[in-house]
Design an enzyme around this catalytic site. Sequence first.
Site, short mmCIF file in Angstrom:
data_model
loop_
_atom_site.label_atom_id
_atom_site.label_comp_id
_atom_site.label_asym_id
_atom_site.label_seq_id
_atom_site.Cartn_x
_atom_site.Cartn_y
_atom_site.Cartn_z
CD GLU A 53 -1.23 -15.66 0.31
OE1 GLU A 53 -2.24 -16.12 0.27
OE2 GLU A 53 -1.12 -14.28 0.12
CB CYS A 109 -6.37 -13.88 2.34
SG CYS A 109 -5.67 -15.16 1.23
CG ASP A 157 -2.52 -16.99 4.26
OD1 ASP A 157 -2.95 -18.41 3.83
OD2 ASP A 157 -3.03 -16.18 3.36
#
Length: 638
Positions: free
Chosen positions: A58, A98, A267
């Site tokens: 992340e 995201c 990501d």
Amino acid sequence: MRRMVGLFVSCSFIICVNPKSMNPKQFSTLALLFFISFSISAWSQQAKLPNIVFLISEDNSAHFMDLWNEQGVNTPHIAKLAENGVVYDHAFSNSPVCSVARSTLITGTYAPRTGIHLHRKIREAPLPEGLRMFPYYLREAGYYATNRAKKDYNAIEGSGVWDESSNTAGWENRPDPMQPFFHKETFMDSHESRLHFSDSLMKAYAPDDNPQQVDLFPIHPDTPTFRFTTAYHRDKIRGIDEWVGEAIEKLERDGLLEDTFVFYFGDHGGVLPGSKGYLYETGLHIPLVVRIPENFKHLVDHENNTREKAFVSFMDFAPTVLYLAGINIPVQMDGKPFLGQGLKADLANRDESLGYADRFDEKYEMVRSLRKENWKYIRSYQPFYPDALHNNYRYQMLAFSEWRELDREGKLNELQSRFFRSKPSEMLYNLEEDPFETINLAEEEEYQGLLTQMRQQLNRNILDFNDLGFLPEHLLVAEALDHPVAFGETFHESLQRILAINDLQFLPQTEANERLKEVLTDGKVLEQFWALNTIAILSEESFVSQVKEFQHHEDEMIQWKAIECLGVLGLQDPLDPLVNLINTVVDPVLTLQMLNSLVFFRDHTPYILEEEMVSRVNPPNPNAEVTRRLDYLNGDWK
């Protein structure tokens, strides 16, 4: 090659057998057995498929790892992947946030074409007719597909995508140990939320790096908070590397490593202030390494321990996985494979990447970008909104809040304070000389030819994809989301006119004004919307009487845009008219866009929103995002 070796061995053995020692029936039987054995062996080799694993971290850009930046953190486990695979120097997430990035990844599509470009979804979009999320195709080909466990898609998933998606999903759960698998897993401890710490953590925690010695991004103020936040995030990068090492160890322990392509990547970029959510390199440039398994080296052109210069992006990942698995790539996907056989010539010419940013939670600003080689072009379609426009989640980070307070106190230099100001509609950066995009060359005379080329190329891309970002979101939800791609095709001609209206700002003033007048007089409602937006960008006051008339237009979207335009021009206090309009609009998505303007005017202009006026803000039909904005206006957002 393996088939030829098997044929040679089998035939040699048959020839070595003396046929004179057997009767004809025995010889025929033996020959038949070897033929069957060879056929089964050849079929087995042909049928064997590689396993594929995605290890996704992340919120971290390539800037924080020493494989891409010599000031980055040492990541020995990821470096070991690289020794047995490929490092990609130019990998991008297309979106810097995201849900949009992951929606691009799982579908292989340009998100504004398929209506999945807003974070987060107010309404899920159906995929184009005939297209499924890519693990579906793997399962159809016999793969066991698992996800642990984050999805965060803006598209309707549909059935048949995963065998299992949970916090315990994994290849070890497949019913047949010989079944090929695809596994996607996310490392959460580097997520933005981990930087929402308190003062007490700063006092109690000792990062591995001395905060006084870390390199800060040029846009950041040099404060203890920013230094600690940077050092703390670097420790999260070390955590990513350890997690990658554990995954590789498990594959090796299970005897699967040399049958498995392992993709490690972030990501999207992030997560320090000014990166996640923005189309700068720190928001888009991701780390990407692919480990090539020994038993499937024949499927790829690349040698181990190499670096690939070709540009790849999240649109390309789904096609790449399907290509490696020998599955036809659906024509509805927008990307192209970047790993496999026969791709060298194509990769040599891949030097572009597109970026898109729209709504981030309750914050709006529409931006597109084009990177070509070392040149980066960014186009903001609402440049009067500063990058710093408030978002509740973002400003929970101490560094973000401190940055804003330092700006309000006048303690930032010009570069550091730029984040809080309106911006040019066009930005052009030479990344070779200016990797952190601090020197805008768009107004330099010597770069006007290049600027025009980049603008025109971006416009072509936008038209090729029928970019739905040019539909205000309430129209997108109401009119386009039943069939986004089909709607986009009918929207194409309107989009051409809208792009032309947006580009009027680059014409001589007299010519631009004549065309704007024509649109205001005879244009369609959406064209008038963008004409009002262009007048605000141009700071063109000659249209004041017409713009004021549009405040009474029958369409509430036009009323809002006229009020905003007059406020940006400084010709009318927009606050009271905006509040009155917000209180009458039934559509919560349109309300949310109006609240974006209200927050902009309150926080970034001289207009004063008194408490009495805040108390009057009472939209009739708030949704969750509208409630976020109301909480902020009322001081209840933390």
